[in-house]
Design a protein around this motif. Structure first.
Motif, short mmCIF file in Angstrom:
data_model
loop_
_atom_site.label_atom_id
_atom_site.label_comp_id
_atom_site.label_asym_id
_atom_site.label_seq_id
_atom_site.Cartn_x
_atom_site.Cartn_y
_atom_site.Cartn_z
N GLY A 1 -16.74 -34.53 -71.75
CA GLY A 1 -17.84 -34.00 -72.57
C GLY A 1 -17.40 -33.71 -74.11
O GLY A 1 -18.07 -33.54 -75.03
N CYS A 2 -15.93 -33.14 -74.01
CA CYS A 2 -15.36 -32.95 -75.35
C CYS A 2 -15.17 -33.82 -76.31
O CYS A 2 -15.32 -33.80 -77.49
N THR B 1 -19.50 -28.12 -76.77
CA THR B 1 -17.90 -27.96 -76.50
C THR B 1 -17.54 -28.48 -77.87
O THR B 1 -17.95 -29.77 -77.93
N GLY C 1 -21.30 -31.11 -72.77
CA GLY C 1 -20.23 -31.69 -73.74
C GLY C 1 -21.17 -31.71 -75.29
O GLY C 1 -20.66 -31.67 -76.33
N LEU C 2 -22.37 -31.27 -75.28
CA LEU C 2 -22.93 -31.28 -76.71
C LEU C 2 -22.54 -30.04 -77.54
O LEU C 2 -23.03 -29.88 -78.48
N VAL D 1 -15.92 -32.20 -80.31
CA VAL D 1 -17.21 -33.08 -80.54
C VAL D 1 -18.30 -32.60 -79.82
O VAL D 1 -18.56 -32.57 -78.60
N GLY D 2 -19.34 -31.77 -80.58
CA GLY D 2 -20.62 -31.10 -80.09
C GLY D 2 -21.60 -31.57 -80.77
O GLY D 2 -21.77 -31.09 -81.75
NA NA Z 1 -18.39 -31.96 -76.75
#
Ligand code: NA
Ligand code: NA
Lengths: 171, 446, 322
Positions: free
Chosen positions: B329-330, B390, B387-388, B393-394
Motif C-alpha cells: 500500500g505504500c 501512508t 495505503g491511501l 504514495v498516499g
Molecule cells: Na501509500
C-alpha cells in the motif's frame, strides 16, 4: 476532483471531440440507470420486470467504458506509482512519460487492429444477446470509434511528452 | 517464469508505467512467451469487450456516478453543517464533525478519493477558520476520506467479492459495523490529539436550537438515499446493480429539486465518472491478462502449495499477508493491490484453512471457508485502504495537499499518523474478535 | 507427451461436471492413447474471458478444447437448440445424448464451423424450484417472476403466463430468498452448490421426470488441432467418446440430479411429480413454443420441422431400447 476542462492547449478539436465522446459514454451510463430503474419499477408496479435489462446493462456499460478510455488517457487518469521516481530528474521523468505514452499508443493501435477482426468475427459467427436478440457486433462499432479516439489521445500525450523531453534536454 | 513476470511488473511500475499498462504488457507478453503470440492476438479480439460487459462489474460505474453526483448536490456541505451544529462546541469538535460528515458521505459514495476531495472542499476552510492546527486539519480529512470505502457502498469491496466469488451484499453487511468502529476510533483519536495538544483543536461555537433543528432536517435526503440503497440491498429489495441505479436516480432528483445540478455540474460529474471508471476498467483488463498469464504458467497453484507447506502457523500466515498488503500500500492504489494480491493470497488462505468444504470446527481459523472469505475481505479492505494515507504514495494525502497548498505534505503525513495507528488497532480488534464482522450478515441472514 | 491439450470451461473444479465427467473423459483419452495425449483442464474461466466466448476460443485456437453451454453464445448453435424444446427431452438424458450423436452428421454439423465436437449432451432438464408456491397448473404460475435458463426457456415461461427474469446463476439463492423472483427453472443438480433447498419449499417436475426443456452442452476441439493429430489418436478420441460414453454422461448427470433432489427432500422440501393429467395442461400451453422456434429457423433457412421430428423420433426410439 481535479478541474476537468481540457479544451485549452494544442490539438483543441481533438480534445473537445474526446471530451464530447466521454460525455456520450456518460449518457450511455445514464441509459443503464434508466433501464434498471424502469425494470425495478415495472417489477414492483406491474409485476413484470423488463426481461432485457440484464443484457442491456452489460452492453451499455461496455460501450460507456470504451468511450471513457480516450478521456482517461488525455487527462492522465491512469494511476501510476511515483514512489521510486520522486527525486528523479526532469529528464528521466520526461523519458518515462514518453515510454508510457508510447505504450498507450501501441496498445490503442493493437486493439484497433484486433477488435476490427473481432467485429468481422462476430459478424461471421453471429452471436446475439440472450433475450432481445441484439447482434453483439453492434457494440463493437462504438467501441472501435472509442479506440480510434484513444489512439488520438495517446498520440497527443506522446507529442506532449516528446516536447517535454526536448525542453528538458535543451536546458 | 511467473516470478520473472512479477519482477518485470514491479520494474515497469517503478519506472512510472501506469499500473494498468504494466499489467497489460506483462500479461500479454508473458502469455505470448509461454504459449505463442497467436493466442494473445486471438484473445484480444474480444477480451476487452467481454471484460467491460461483465454484469457483475456494471455496479462499479453506477456507484462511482452516484458519488460524483452526490458530491455536487450540496449533500456533503449539509452533512458537515449538521455534524458541526451537534459537535462543534467540543474541543476538537470541528474535526470530529468532519469525520462524522465523511462517514455520512461514505454511505452514499463508493470511493475514498471522492470522499476525501469532496469533504476537503467543505471542511478544510472551516477547520482553518476555527484555527485548527494544520496537522490535525489535513490529517483528519485525509483519514476521514478512507471512510468512503470502509462504509458501504464500496467499489473496492465489490471487486474483492467478484475475485473470491463472495456475495456483494454479504460483504456490504459485514463492512458496516467495522466501518462504524472506524468512525468511533477516529473520534477517539481526535479527542486524544486535542487532549495532548489542546491548542491544535479549539472548541467552536455552540449552535442555537433553531440552527440545530434546521441543520439536522437538512441531512434527511442523505438518510433516505442510504436507507433506500443500502437498506434495500440488506433487505433484498433489489440486487446491487439496480440498487446503484436507484441510488443514482435519487441523487439526481435531490440535485434537481435543490437546483444544485446544473447542466455544467452534470457534465463535471459525468467526466469525473469517466476518469474514475475508465481507470478502474483498464486496470481490470490488465488484471485479466495477468491472470491468464499466471494460470498458463501454473503460478497460483504453486504459490498456494508453497505457502501451505511453509510450516508457518495459520495465524502467522494471515498476519504476514496483511503486513504484505500494508507494505504494498505504500506504493500502490487500493484497487490495483486487491487485483494483484488477492488472486494469490486467497487460494493460500483456503489451503491453510483446510479447503473449500472444511467444517468450522475442524479449521485452524475456526470458521468455514465461506466465513473466512468475508472476514479476510474486511481485513484486506482495511489494510489496502491504509495505503491511501501512508507515505510515500498516499493518494488521499495528495488530494488534501492539493487543496491546502500552504500546508507542507510532510505535516499532512504526520497529522494522519495517529489515525493510522488507530486503524492498526482496529485490525487487531477484528483479528481477535471476528464476530464483529459476522454480526450483521447473520442478523440479515445473508 | 506428443500432444498436450488445454481444456477450458466455466464451472468450478468441484462441480460434478468437472470431477465426474471431464476429468474421467480426459483420463480415458490419455489411457486410450498410451499417454501420447495429455489433457490439462482449466476450470472457472482461468484462461480468461466470459463463458459465451468459449466456442470462439476453441475456434481461434486460444485453447484446444472447451466444454460449453451451447446457448450461452446465443444464436451460434441454432440447430442443437432443438434438444432444448419442450417435448424433446422426456426425462431420459442418455436417450437424448445418443440422439445428438446420431443426428450430428446429417442435421447438426453446420453449427460447428472451425471446431470438432468430441461429444454432446444435455442435463436432466429444467424443473421448477419455487420459493413458496405450490404449482400444479399453469394458472399457479400466472404472473410469477421466474428465472429463465435460456432463450427458449423464456418462451416456455411466457407461454405458461409467468414473467421471465434474467438472473446470474450465483444470484439465484438471494433473489429467491428475498422474493426478487418467485422461482427458477433449473435442474435439481444445481441444488447442493447453491443451497437452493434453504430458499425454496417446492421442487416440481412432470410425471416420470419430464421437464420443461433442457440445456445442450458440447465438448469442442479446435479444427486445425484435430486435423494435426494422427488417425490412430483421432480414432482413440472417437472410441472414448462413443455412444456408450454418451449414455454414461447421461447417467452421470442423472446421478447428480438425483443427489440434488435428495438434498432438498432431506431438508424437508416437497418434491412434486405432477400427474399425467396435470402435465397435459403444461404441454398444451407450451406446444406453441415449438412452432415459434420452427418459424424462426425457417427464417434462417434451417428446416426446423425436420430437426424437431427427427429428434423426437430418435429420443423415443432410444428410450424404448434402453
Ligand atoms: Na501509500
Ligand atoms: Na462508501
Amino acid at each position: 476532483m481535479t478541474e476537468t476542462t481540457i479544451g485549452a492547449g494544442r490539438y483543441r478539436p481533438a480534445r473537445l471531440l474526446i471530451e464530447g465522446w466521454a460525455l456520450l459514454g456518460g449518457v450511455a451510463l445514464l441509459g443503464v440507470v434508466a433501464i434498471n430503474a424502469w425494470s425495478i419499477l415495472a417489477g414492483w408496479i406491474a409485476n413484470a420486470p423488463f426481461p432485457g435489462d440484464f443484457e442491456l446493462t452489460e452492453m451499455g456499460t461496455a460501450i460507456a467504458v470504451f468511450a471513457f478510455l480516450p478521456y482517461c488517457q488525455l487527462t492522465g487518469a491512469n494511476v501510476s506509482a511515483d514512489i521510486f521516481t520522486m527525486r528523479a530528474s526532469a529528464l528521466k521523468v520526461a523519458a518515462m512519460s514518453t515510454l508510457a505514452a508510447l505504450t498507450a499508443t501501441a496498445f490503442a493501435g493493437l486493439l484497433i487492429w484486433r477488435m476490427w477482426l473481432g467485429l468481422v468475427d462476430y459478424r461471421t459467427y453471429t452471436e446475439f444477446t440472450g433475450i432481445l436478440q441484439i447482434p453483439i457486433w453492434w457494440a463493437f462499432v462504438p467501441a472501435l470509434i472509442s479506440l480510434v479516439l484513444l489512439l488520438a489521445a495517446a498520440l497527443i500525450t506522446l507529442a506532449e511528452a516528446l516536447a517535454a523531453l526536448r525542453t528538458t534536454r535543451s536546458t | 517464469m511467473g516470478l520473472a513476470g512479477l519482477g518485470i511488473l514491479v520494474l515497469l511500475i517503478a519506472i512510472r508505467m501506469p499500473i494498468a499498462y504494466a499489467m497489460i504488457i506483462v500479461g500479454g507478453v508473458g502469455t505470448a512467451v509461454l504459449n505463442g503470440w497467436p493466442i494473445v492476438l486471438s484473445q484480444l479480439k474480444d477480451l476487452a469487450y467481454a471484460q467491460f460487459s461483465t454484469y457483475d462489474l456494471s455496479v462499479v460505474p453506477l456507484f462511482v456516478l452516484m458519488g460524483a453526483i452526490a458530491a455536487r448536490t450540496g449533500l456533503s456541505a449539509d452533512l458537515f453543517r449538521a455534524a458541526h451544529a451537534w459537535l462543534g462546541w467540543m474541543r476538537g469538535g470541528v474535526a470530529i464533525a468532519a469525520i462524522a460528515a465523511c462517514a455520512g458521505f461514505g454511505s452514499v459514495c463508493g470511493s475514498s478519493l471522492a470522499t476525501a476531495s469532496t469533504m476537503g472542499r467543505v471542511a478544510l476552510p472551516e477547520l482553518k477558520r476555527y484555527r485548527y492546527s494544520n496537522k490535525l486539519a489535513t490529517g483528519t480529512i485525509a483519514a476521514g476520506g478512507v471512510l468512503g470505502i470502509l462504509i458501504p457502498p464500496s467499489v473496492v469491496l465489490i471487486i474483492y467479492a467478484i475475485i473470491v466469488e463472495a456475495n456483494v451484499v454479504t460483504m456490504f453487511m459485514a463492512a458496516l459495523l467495522p466501518g462504524l468502529i472506524a468512525v468511533a476510533f477516529f473520534i477517539l483519536t481526535i479527542l486524544a490529539f486535542t487532549t495532548l495538544a489542546p491548542g491544535s483543536g479549539p472548541a467552536g461555537q455552540r449552535a442555537t436550537r433553531d440552527e440545530l433543528l434546521d441543520a439536522t432536517l437538512n441531512i434527511f435526503p442523505v438518510l433516505v438515499v442510504f436507507v433506500a440503497v443500502i437498506g434495500g440491498l440488506y433487505f433484498g429489495l433489489f440486487n446491487p446493480t439496480p440498487a446503484a441505479a436507484v441510488g443514482v436516480l435519487m441523487v439526481i432528483l435531490i440535485g434537481l429539486v435543490r437546483r444544485k445540478l446544473s447542466l455544467w455540474e452534470t457534465r463535471e460529474a459525468l467526466l469525473e465518472t469517466a476518469r474514475t471508471t475508465g481507470m478502474i476498467f483498464l486496470i481490470l483488463l490488465g488484471a485479466e491478462l495477468l491472470k491468464i498469464f499466471m494460470a498458463r504458467g501454473g503460478v497460483p497453484q504453486a504459490t498456494a502449495e508453497m505457502m501451505a507447506n511453509s510450516g508457518l502457523a495459520p495465524m502467522t500466515t494471515l498476519i504476514l499477508l496483511l503486513v504484505a498488503l500494508i507494505l504494498l500500500g505504500c506504493l500502490m492504489d487500493s484497487l490495483s493491490m486487491i487485483l494483484l494480491a488477492i488472486p494469490f493470497f486467497w487460494p493460500v488462505l483456503v489451503e491453510i484453512n483446510g479447503g473449500d468444504f472444511v467444517a468450522a470446527a475442524d479449521s485452524p481459523f475456526g470458521m468455514s471457508t465461506e466465513d473466512l472469505k468475508v472476514w479476510f475481505g474486511i481485513l484486506a479492505l482495511i489494510v489496502v485502504e491504509l495505503g491511501l494515507i501512508t507515505p510515500p504514495v498516499g493518494m488521499n494525502v495528495f488530494i488534501i495537499s492539493a487543496q491546502a497548498p500552504d500546508v507542507p505534505m510532510r505535516d499532512t503525513f504526520l497529522g494522519v499518523m495517529p489515525f493510522f495507528l488507530a486503524e492498526l488497532l482496529r485490525v487487531a480488534l477484528l483479528v481477535a474478535v471476528p464476530g464483529i464482522v459476522f454480526a450483521l450478515p447473520r442478523l440479515f441472514g445473508g | 507427451q506428443e500432444h498436450t491439450l488445454k481444456l477450458h470451461h466455466f464451472l468450478s473444479p468441484k462441480a460434478p461436471a468437472h470431477t465426474q465427467m471431464l476429468e474421467p473423459w480426459a483420463k480415458r483419452v490419455e489411457e486410450a492413447t498410451d499417454g501420447r495425449v495429455k489433457i490439462e483442464i482449466f476450470p472457472a474461466m482461468t484462461l480468461g474471458g466470459k463463458p459465451p466466448q468459449l466456442p470462439r476460443q476453441a475456434r481461434d485456437g486460444v485453447v484446444d478444447l472447451v466444454w460449453i453451454v451451447n446457448a450461452y453464445a446465443a444464436g451460434a448453435f441454432p440447430r442443437t437448440e432443438v434438444f432444448e424444446l419442450p417435448g424433446v427431452h422426456q426425462g431420459d438424458n442418455a436417450a437424448v445424448n445418443k440422439a445428438m450423436l446420431a443426428m450430428y452428421d446429417e442435421f447438426l454439423a453446420e453449427d460447428f464451423q472451425g471446431v470438432v465436437p468430441m461429444f454432446q449432451h444435455v442435463h436432466q432438464g429444467q424443473a421448477m424450484h419455487m420459493a413458496a408456491d405450490e404449482v400444479r397448473s399453469p394458472a399457479d404460475l400466472e404472473g410469477k417472476k421466474i428465472r429463465i435458463p435460456s432463450r427458449t426457456g423464456a418462451w416456455v415461461l411466457e407461454a405458461l403466463g409467468a414473467s421471465p427474469v434474467q438472473t446470474a446463476v450465483g444470484e439465484i439463492p438471494v433473489a429467491l430468498s428475498k422474493k426478487v423472483i418467485d422461482g427458477a427453472l433449473i435442474p435439481w443438480e444445481i441444488i447442493p452448490a447453491l443451497k437452493i433447498q434453504e430458499v425454496t419449499d417446492y421442487q416440481i417436475e412432470g410425471p416420470g421426470g419430464k421437464r420443461l426443456g433442457t440445456t445442450s452442452f458440447s465438448v469442442l476441439m479446435n479444427e486445425d488441432r484435430w486435423n494435426s493429430m494422427p488417425e490412430d489418436i483421432q480414432a482413440a478420441f472417437r472410441e472414448v467418446s462413443d455412444a456408450d460414453w454418451h449414455a454414461e454422461v447421461g447417467e452421470i448427470w442423472k446421478a447428480a440430479d438425483d443427489f440434488g433432489i435428495k438434498i432438498a427432500t432431506d431438508s424437508g422440501n416437497t418434491h412434486i411429480q405432477l400427474t399425467d393429467e396435470e402435465w397435459a395442461a403444461f404441454e398444451e400451453r407450451t406446444a406453441p413454443v415449438v412452432n415459434r422456434w420452427i418459424e424462426e429457423m425457417d427464417g434462417q433457412g434451417i428446416d426446423g420441422q425436420a430437426l424437431y421430428d427427427r429428434a423426437v423420433e430418435l429420443v423415443g426410439q432410444n428410450m424404448a431400447t434402453n
